[in-house]
Design a protein around this motif. Structure first.
Motif, PDB file in Angstrom:
ATOM      1  N   LEU A 156     -29.814  25.335  40.250  1.00 33.63           N
ATOM      2  CA  LEU A 156     -28.620  24.805  40.907  1.00 33.63           C
ATOM      3  C   LEU A 156     -27.718  25.980  41.236  1.00 33.63           C
ATOM      4  CD1 LEU A 156     -27.806  21.775  38.592  1.00 33.63           C
ATOM      5  CD2 LEU A 156     -28.763  21.681  40.901  1.00 33.63           C
ATOM      6  N   GLU A 157     -27.216  26.003  42.476  1.00 32.32           N
ATOM      7  CA  GLU A 157     -26.374  27.119  42.878  1.00 32.32           C
ATOM      8  C   GLU A 157     -24.927  26.717  43.096  1.00 32.32           C
ATOM      9  OE1 GLU A 157     -28.411  28.740  46.264  1.00 32.32           O
ATOM     10  OE2 GLU A 157     -29.864  29.781  44.993  1.00 32.32           O
ATOM     11  N   GLU A 158     -24.650  25.414  43.052  1.00 31.25           N
ATOM     12  CA  GLU A 158     -23.273  24.956  43.210  1.00 31.25           C
ATOM     13  C   GLU A 158     -23.044  23.730  42.343  1.00 31.25           C
ATOM     14  OE1 GLU A 158     -22.974  24.273  47.412  1.00 31.25           O
ATOM     15  OE2 GLU A 158     -23.894  22.324  47.291  1.00 31.25           O
ATOM     16  N   ASP A 159     -21.772  23.453  42.093  1.00 29.94           N
ATOM     17  CA  ASP A 159     -21.415  22.293  41.286  1.00 29.94           C
ATOM     18  C   ASP A 159     -21.922  21.014  41.941  1.00 29.94           C
ATOM     19  OD1 ASP A 159     -20.032  24.180  39.822  1.00 29.94           O
ATOM     20  OD2 ASP A 159     -18.050  23.507  40.440  1.00 29.94           O
ATOM     21  N   VAL A 160     -22.319  20.056  41.112  1.00 24.06           N
ATOM     22  CA  VAL A 160     -22.747  18.748  41.610  1.00 24.06           C
ATOM     23  C   VAL A 160     -22.116  17.663  40.741  1.00 24.06           C
ATOM     24  CG1 VAL A 160     -24.943  19.530  42.594  1.00 24.06           C
ATOM     25  CG2 VAL A 160     -24.888  18.729  40.242  1.00 24.06           C
ATOM     26  N   ASP A 161     -21.853  16.537  41.367  1.00 24.19           N
ATOM     27  CA  ASP A 161     -21.337  15.395  40.621  1.00 24.19           C
ATOM     28  C   ASP A 161     -22.459  14.705  39.863  1.00 24.19           C
ATOM     29  OD1 ASP A 161     -18.527  15.456  41.550  1.00 24.19           O
ATOM     30  OD2 ASP A 161     -19.458  15.111  43.504  1.00 24.19           O
ATOM     31  N   ILE A 162     -23.602  14.554  40.534  1.00 27.50           N
ATOM     32  CA  ILE A 162     -24.746  13.888  39.917  1.00 27.50           C
ATOM     33  C   ILE A 162     -26.004  14.715  40.166  1.00 27.50           C
ATOM     34  CG2 ILE A 162     -26.240  11.855  39.913  1.00 27.50           C
ATOM     35  CD1 ILE A 162     -23.790  10.173  40.563  1.00 27.50           C
ATOM     36  N   LEU A 163     -26.686  15.026  39.081  1.00 29.71           N
ATOM     37  CA  LEU A 163     -27.979  15.688  39.139  1.00 29.71           C
ATOM     38  C   LEU A 163     -29.030  14.679  38.710  1.00 29.71           C
ATOM     39  CD1 LEU A 163     -30.025  18.029  39.227  1.00 29.71           C
ATOM     40  CD2 LEU A 163     -29.306  18.609  36.877  1.00 29.71           C
ATOM     41  N   PHE A 164     -29.871  14.269  39.645  1.00 28.48           N
ATOM     42  CA  PHE A 164     -31.028  13.438  39.313  1.00 28.48           C
ATOM     43  C   PHE A 164     -32.102  14.400  38.810  1.00 28.48           C
ATOM     44  CE2 PHE A 164     -28.808  10.884  42.474  1.00 28.48           C
ATOM     45  CZ  PHE A 164     -28.866   9.616  41.913  1.00 28.48           C
ATOM     46  N   LEU A 165     -32.521  14.209  37.561  1.00 25.20           N
ATOM     47  CA  LEU A 165     -33.465  15.135  36.948  1.00 25.20           C
ATOM     48  C   LEU A 165     -34.731  14.393  36.559  1.00 25.20           C
ATOM     49  CD1 LEU A 165     -34.145  17.950  35.894  1.00 25.20           C
ATOM     50  CD2 LEU A 165     -32.974  17.342  33.763  1.00 25.20           C
ATOM     51  N   GLY A 166     -35.838  14.776  37.184  1.00 27.73           N
ATOM     52  CA  GLY A 166     -37.107  14.101  36.967  1.00 27.73           C
ATOM     53  C   GLY A 166     -38.057  14.908  36.118  1.00 27.73           C
ATOM     54  N   SER A 167     -38.678  14.206  35.206  1.00 20.90           N
ATOM     55  CA  SER A 167     -39.656  14.833  34.340  1.00 20.90           C
ATOM     56  C   SER A 167     -40.681  13.784  33.940  1.00 20.90           C
ATOM     57  CB  SER A 167     -38.979  15.413  33.100  1.00 20.90           C
ATOM     58  OG  SER A 167     -38.246  14.409  32.425  1.00 20.90           O
ATOM     59  N   ALA A 168     -41.717  14.246  33.338  1.00 18.82           N
ATOM     60  CA  ALA A 168     -42.751  13.339  32.850  1.00 18.82           C
ATOM     61  C   ALA A 168     -42.978  13.641  31.378  1.00 18.82           C
ATOM     62  CB  ALA A 168     -44.037  13.508  33.644  1.00 18.82           C
ATOM     63  N   LYS A 186     -21.239  15.055  45.457  1.00 21.30           N
ATOM     64  CA  LYS A 186     -22.343  15.983  45.681  1.00 21.30           C
ATOM     65  C   LYS A 186     -23.493  15.613  44.757  1.00 21.30           C
ATOM     66  CE  LYS A 186     -20.390  20.215  47.348  1.00 21.30           C
ATOM     67  NZ  LYS A 186     -20.227  21.646  47.081  1.00 21.30           N
ATOM     68  N   TYR A 187     -24.679  15.566  45.349  1.00 23.29           N
ATOM     69  CA  TYR A 187     -25.883  15.190  44.616  1.00 23.29           C
ATOM     70  C   TYR A 187     -26.899  16.325  44.675  1.00 23.29           C
ATOM     71  CZ  TYR A 187     -23.951  10.552  45.436  1.00 23.29           C
ATOM     72  OH  TYR A 187     -23.124   9.465  45.493  1.00 23.29           O
ATOM     73  N   ALA A 188     -27.731  16.381  43.656  1.00 21.16           N
ATOM     74  CA  ALA A 188     -28.883  17.276  43.662  1.00 21.16           C
ATOM     75  C   ALA A 188     -30.028  16.537  42.982  1.00 21.16           C
ATOM     76  CB  ALA A 188     -28.584  18.582  42.931  1.00 21.16           C
ATOM     77  N   VAL A 189     -31.240  16.851  43.411  1.00 19.67           N
ATOM     78  CA  VAL A 189     -32.434  16.280  42.795  1.00 19.67           C
ATOM     79  C   VAL A 189     -33.344  17.436  42.418  1.00 19.67           C
ATOM     80  CG1 VAL A 189     -34.448  14.788  43.090  1.00 19.67           C
ATOM     81  CG2 VAL A 189     -32.283  14.173  44.188  1.00 19.67           C
ATOM     82  N   ARG A 190     -33.676  17.495  41.131  1.00 21.98           N
ATOM     83  CA  ARG A 190     -34.626  18.480  40.634  1.00 21.98           C
ATOM     84  C   ARG A 190     -35.691  17.732  39.841  1.00 21.98           C
ATOM     85  NH1 ARG A 190     -31.875  20.933  43.605  1.00 21.98           N
ATOM     86  NH2 ARG A 190     -31.140  23.073  43.467  1.00 21.98           N
ATOM     87  N   TYR A 191     -36.904  18.272  39.859  1.00 18.54           N
ATOM     88  CA  TYR A 191     -37.999  17.606  39.157  1.00 18.54           C
ATOM     89  C   TYR A 191     -38.994  18.629  38.639  1.00 18.54           C
ATOM     90  CZ  TYR A 191     -40.682  18.677  43.302  1.00 18.54           C
ATOM     91  OH  TYR A 191     -41.302  19.360  44.313  1.00 18.54           O
ATOM     92  N   ALA A 220     -39.068  11.823  42.974  1.00 18.61           N
ATOM     93  CA  ALA A 220     -37.975  12.715  43.369  1.00 18.61           C
ATOM     94  C   ALA A 220     -37.713  12.626  44.865  1.00 18.61           C
ATOM     95  CB  ALA A 220     -38.304  14.151  42.977  1.00 18.61           C
ATOM     96  N   ASP A 221     -38.760  12.622  45.659  1.00 16.09           N
ATOM     97  CA  ASP A 221     -38.598  12.522  47.112  1.00 16.09           C
ATOM     98  C   ASP A 221     -37.955  11.198  47.507  1.00 16.09           C
ATOM     99  OD1 ASP A 221     -39.632  15.064  47.595  1.00 16.09           O
ATOM    100  OD2 ASP A 221     -41.664  14.326  47.979  1.00 16.09           O
ATOM    101  N   ALA A 222     -38.339  10.124  46.854  1.00 14.30           N
ATOM    102  CA  ALA A 222     -37.753   8.810  47.164  1.00 14.30           C
ATOM    103  C   ALA A 222     -36.268   8.794  46.812  1.00 14.30           C
ATOM    104  CB  ALA A 222     -38.496   7.710  46.404  1.00 14.30           C
ATOM    105  N   ILE A 223     -35.918   9.343  45.670  1.00 14.47           N
ATOM    106  CA  ILE A 223     -34.516   9.397  45.250  1.00 14.47           C
ATOM    107  C   ILE A 223     -33.721  10.297  46.184  1.00 14.47           C
ATOM    108  CG2 ILE A 223     -33.008  10.292  43.428  1.00 14.47           C
ATOM    109  CD1 ILE A 223     -35.117   9.149  41.423  1.00 14.47           C
ATOM    110  N   ALA A 224     -34.263  11.453  46.500  1.00 12.95           N
ATOM    111  CA  ALA A 224     -33.573  12.396  47.386  1.00 12.95           C
ATOM    112  C   ALA A 224     -33.321  11.785  48.757  1.00 12.95           C
ATOM    113  CB  ALA A 224     -34.385  13.681  47.511  1.00 12.95           C
ATOM    114  N   ASN A 225     -34.312  11.108  49.308  1.00 14.48           N
ATOM    115  CA  ASN A 225     -34.122  10.457  50.605  1.00 14.48           C
ATOM    116  C   ASN A 225     -33.025   9.411  50.532  1.00 14.48           C
ATOM    117  OD1 ASN A 225     -36.087  11.946  51.954  1.00 14.48           O
ATOM    118  ND2 ASN A 225     -37.704  10.504  51.472  1.00 14.48           N
ATOM    119  N   ALA A 226     -32.942   8.699  49.426  1.00 16.47           N
ATOM    120  CA  ALA A 226     -31.939   7.645  49.275  1.00 16.47           C
ATOM    121  C   ALA A 226     -30.513   8.199  49.210  1.00 16.47           C
ATOM    122  CB  ALA A 226     -32.223   6.811  48.025  1.00 16.47           C
ATOM    123  N   VAL A 227     -30.350   9.392  48.629  1.00 18.51           N
ATOM    124  CA  VAL A 227     -29.005   9.961  48.496  1.00 18.51           C
ATOM    125  C   VAL A 227     -28.720  11.065  49.511  1.00 18.51           C
ATOM    126  CG1 VAL A 227     -28.837   9.300  46.060  1.00 18.51           C
ATOM    127  CG2 VAL A 227     -29.617  11.607  46.654  1.00 18.51           C
TER     128      VAL A 227
END
Length: 134
Positions: free
Chosen positions: A36-48, A2-7, A18-25
């Motif tokens: 996040l509302e459910e457990d995830v194996d990998i959270l891609f977290l974007g910041s600047a 399970k994946y999630a992308v937050r930025y 973030a959109d590019a990463i999300a589309n890829a996964v």
């Protein structure tokens, strides 16, 4: 897996990554305003990087995680510094959340520095980076 992308972004640059990463996964990229509302194996977290620091909103998001996260994968852009990995890791360590040692980073425009970045190639590179976690 399970994946999630937050930025978090002020300029829209990190959202592009973030959109590019999300589309890829195969998930939807969401702002850190969406918890996040459910457990995830990998959270891609974007910041600047803003004023040489991780934004307090990102810190608050991490501190507020109340589901199981197997690992955070950091991605970021900045005009001058070279990423947010160390700062993200410091906050995640306090929460007991593992952070992958690999981070995606690309230049981000600030005034006339790195004009036009992130660009289409940066977005493609971010997607390729994410695919190695599939």
């Amino acid at each position: 897996m399970k994946y999630a992308v937050r930025y978090y972004t002020k300029t829209g640059h990190t959202k592009k990554l973030a959109d590019a990463i999300a589309n890829a996964v195969g998930v939807e990229a969401k702002s850190i305003d969406v918890p996040l509302e459910e457990d995830v194996d990998i959270l891609f977290l974007g910041s600047a990087v803003y004023a040489a620091a991780l934004d307090s909103n990102v810190k608050s998001f991490i501190e507020g995680i109340n589901v199981n996260v197997g690992k955070v994968v950091s991605f970021s852009s900045a005009a001058i510094l070279s990423g947010t990995y160390k700062q993200v890791k410091a906050v995640c360590d306090k929460k007991g959340i593992a952070v992958d040692s690999d981070e995606f980073f690309c230049k981000g425009q600030f005034k006339m520095i790195a004009k036009g970045r992130p660009n289409a190639q940066d977005e493609a590179d971010a997607a390729e980076f994410a695919k190695k976690y599939l």
